[in-house]
Motif scaffolding. Structure first.
Motif, PDB file in Angstrom:
ATOM      1  N   LEU A  53       0.797  -1.221   0.000  1.00 11.49           N
ATOM      2  CA  LEU A  53       0.000   0.000   0.000  1.00 11.49           C
ATOM      3  C   LEU A  53       0.831   1.274   0.000  1.00 11.49           C
ATOM      4  N   SER A  54       2.136   1.146   0.124  1.00 12.40           N
ATOM      5  CA  SER A  54       2.990   2.325   0.032  1.00 12.40           C
ATOM      6  C   SER A  54       3.272   2.705  -1.423  1.00 12.40           C
ATOM      7  N   ASP A  55       2.979   1.811  -2.353  1.00 10.42           N
ATOM      8  CA  ASP A  55       3.177   2.062  -3.782  1.00 10.42           C
ATOM      9  C   ASP A  55       1.812   2.345  -4.411  1.00 10.42           C
ATOM     10  N   PHE A  56       1.450   3.622  -4.479  1.00 17.39           N
ATOM     11  CA  PHE A  56       0.116   4.014  -4.927  1.00 17.39           C
ATOM     12  C   PHE A  56      -0.175   3.545  -6.351  1.00 17.39           C
ATOM     13  N   GLU A  57       0.762   3.686  -7.247  1.00 14.68           N
ATOM     14  CA  GLU A  57       0.537   3.283  -8.643  1.00 14.68           C
ATOM     15  C   GLU A  57       0.335   1.771  -8.759  1.00 14.68           C
ATOM     16  N   ALA A  58       1.133   1.006  -8.041  1.00 17.84           N
ATOM     17  CA  ALA A  58       0.983  -0.455  -8.081  1.00 17.84           C
ATOM     18  C   ALA A  58      -0.359  -0.870  -7.469  1.00 17.84           C
ATOM     19  N   ALA A  59      -0.757  -0.201  -6.398  1.00 17.53           N
ATOM     20  CA  ALA A  59      -2.054  -0.507  -5.780  1.00 17.53           C
ATOM     21  C   ALA A  59      -3.190  -0.179  -6.744  1.00 17.53           C
ATOM     22  N   LYS A  60      -3.064   0.941  -7.448  1.00 17.69           N
ATOM     23  CA  LYS A  60      -4.083   1.324  -8.432  1.00 17.69           C
ATOM     24  C   LYS A  60      -4.161   0.295  -9.548  1.00 17.69           C
ATOM     25  N   GLU A  61      -3.022  -0.122 -10.063  1.00 22.34           N
ATOM     26  CA  GLU A  61      -3.016  -1.106 -11.148  1.00 22.34           C
ATOM     27  C   GLU A  61      -3.596  -2.440 -10.690  1.00 22.34           C
ATOM     28  N   ALA A  62      -3.276  -2.853  -9.475  1.00 22.72           N
ATOM     29  CA  ALA A  62      -3.843  -4.098  -8.939  1.00 22.72           C
ATOM     30  C   ALA A  62      -5.355  -3.981  -8.809  1.00 22.72           C
ATOM     31  N   LEU A  63      -5.826  -2.825  -8.347  1.00 21.20           N
ATOM     32  CA  LEU A  63      -7.259  -2.588  -8.209  1.00 21.20           C
ATOM     33  C   LEU A  63      -7.952  -2.634  -9.567  1.00 21.20           C
ATOM     34  N   LEU A  64      -7.428  -1.914 -10.547  1.00 26.44           N
ATOM     35  CA  LEU A  64      -8.059  -1.885 -11.867  1.00 26.44           C
ATOM     36  C   LEU A  64      -8.075  -3.264 -12.523  1.00 26.44           C
ATOM     37  N   ALA A  65      -6.997  -4.009 -12.376  1.00 23.49           N
ATOM     38  CA  ALA A  65      -6.957  -5.362 -12.935  1.00 23.49           C
ATOM     39  C   ALA A  65      -7.987  -6.263 -12.260  1.00 23.49           C
ATOM     40  N   HIS A  66      -8.093  -6.145 -10.945  1.00 14.70           N
ATOM     41  CA  HIS A  66      -9.054  -6.944 -10.190  1.00 14.70           C
ATOM     42  C   HIS A  66     -10.485  -6.620 -10.623  1.00 14.70           C
ATOM     43  N   LEU A  67     -10.804  -5.332 -10.739  1.00 14.11           N
ATOM     44  CA  LEU A  67     -12.147  -4.925 -11.140  1.00 14.11           C
ATOM     45  C   LEU A  67     -12.511  -5.482 -12.506  1.00 14.11           C
ATOM     46  N   ALA A  68     -11.582  -5.410 -13.450  1.00 15.45           N
ATOM     47  CA  ALA A  68     -11.838  -5.932 -14.793  1.00 15.45           C
ATOM     48  C   ALA A  68     -12.016  -7.447 -14.773  1.00 15.45           C
ATOM     49  N   ARG A  69     -11.182  -8.131 -14.021  1.00 10.63           N
ATOM     50  CA  ARG A  69     -11.224  -9.603 -13.958  1.00 10.63           C
ATOM     51  C   ARG A  69     -12.512 -10.115 -13.312  1.00 10.63           C
ATOM     52  N   HIS A  70     -13.019  -9.394 -12.322  1.00 11.52           N
ATOM     53  CA  HIS A  70     -14.181  -9.869 -11.570  1.00 11.52           C
ATOM     54  C   HIS A  70     -15.492  -9.167 -11.951  1.00 11.52           C
ATOM     55  N   GLY A  71     -15.460  -8.280 -12.937  1.00  8.24           N
ATOM     56  CA  GLY A  71     -16.664  -7.586 -13.350  1.00  8.24           C
ATOM     57  C   GLY A  71     -17.275  -6.751 -12.235  1.00  8.24           C
ATOM     58  N   GLN A  72     -16.433  -6.043 -11.519  1.00 10.76           N
ATOM     59  CA  GLN A  72     -16.881  -5.235 -10.388  1.00 10.76           C
ATOM     60  C   GLN A  72     -16.668  -3.758 -10.682  1.00 10.76           C
ATOM     61  N   GLN A  73     -17.418  -2.921  -9.988  1.00  9.04           N
ATOM     62  CA  GLN A  73     -17.179  -1.478 -10.043  1.00  9.04           C
ATOM     63  C   GLN A  73     -17.284  -0.910  -8.636  1.00  9.04           C
ATOM     64  N   ILE A  74     -16.597   0.185  -8.417  1.00 13.48           N
ATOM     65  CA  ILE A  74     -16.565   0.828  -7.112  1.00 13.48           C
ATOM     66  C   ILE A  74     -17.488   2.042  -7.134  1.00 13.48           C
ATOM     67  N   ASP A  75     -18.383   2.106  -6.136  1.00 10.81           N
ATOM     68  CA  ASP A  75     -19.301   3.233  -6.019  1.00 10.81           C
ATOM     69  C   ASP A  75     -18.921   4.198  -4.908  1.00 10.81           C
ATOM     70  N   GLY A  76     -18.027   3.791  -4.023  1.00 12.72           N
ATOM     71  CA  GLY A  76     -17.611   4.645  -2.924  1.00 12.72           C
ATOM     72  C   GLY A  76     -16.345   4.125  -2.290  1.00 12.72           C
ATOM     73  N   VAL A  77     -15.667   4.978  -1.552  1.00 17.69           N
ATOM     74  CA  VAL A  77     -14.403   4.627  -0.912  1.00 17.69           C
ATOM     75  C   VAL A  77     -14.503   4.931   0.577  1.00 17.69           C
ATOM     76  N   ALA A  78     -14.053   3.969   1.389  1.00 14.75           N
ATOM     77  CA  ALA A  78     -14.011   4.138   2.844  1.00 14.75           C
ATOM     78  C   ALA A  78     -12.606   3.783   3.325  1.00 14.75           C
ATOM     79  N   CYS A  79     -12.217   4.405   4.422  1.00 16.20           N
ATOM     80  CA  CYS A  79     -10.905   4.120   4.997  1.00 16.20           C
ATOM     81  C   CYS A  79     -10.997   4.293   6.504  1.00 16.20           C
ATOM     82  N   TYR A  80     -10.608   3.245   7.237  1.00 16.42           N
ATOM     83  CA  TYR A  80     -10.647   3.265   8.695  1.00 16.42           C
ATOM     84  C   TYR A  80      -9.245   3.315   9.298  1.00 16.42           C
ATOM     85  N   ASP A  81      -8.238   3.411   8.464  1.00 16.36           N
ATOM     86  CA  ASP A  81      -6.847   3.392   8.894  1.00 16.36           C
ATOM     87  C   ASP A  81      -6.196   4.718   8.513  1.00 16.36           C
TER      88      ASP A  81
END
Length: 110
Positions: A53-81
């Motif tokens: 999570l310290s590598d923002f670009e890598a985290a973004k790329e992992a997220l986008l790849a995951h969303l495409a692979r699983h047919g998901q979309q994000i409607d909101g963002v939450a953070c408790y940390d």
């Protein structure tokens, strides 16, 4: 396409708590080191991405790849940390979703 809330940077115990209360409604972006040492079971059904999570670009790329692979979309963002607030802000901006600005986060943590 399944819509989800992205929970950025929470710990595996919170992942279990949130999954128990709202099953299959969140996608968790978890630090790989936290998941590796967790006693809680890994989430199923494409509910978690582990990354450095310290590598923002890598985290973004992992997220986008995951969303495409699983047919998901994000409607909101939450953070408790508090350590992951900057990443949550960055990802929300990249996804065109509302979240606190990185500037406001920096001021609140000063």
């Amino acid at each position: 396409m399944r819509s989800l809330a992205l929970v950025v940077g929470t710990t595996p115990d919170y992942v279990e708590l949130i999954r128990g209360r709202w099953p299959e409604r969140c996608l968790f972006l978890t630090d790989a080191a936290h998941r590796a040492s967790a006693v809680e079971p890994d989430p199923t059904h494409g509910e978690e991405i582990t990354a450095d999570l310290s590598d923002f670009e890598a985290a973004k790329e992992a997220l986008l790849a995951h969303l495409a692979r699983h047919g998901q979309q994000i409607d909101g963002v939450a953070c408790y940390d508090c350590e992951s607030l900057h990443l949550a802000s960055f990802l929300a901006g990249e996804l065109g979703l509302p979240f606190h600005s990185r500037e406001s986060i920096a001021l609140s943590r000063n």
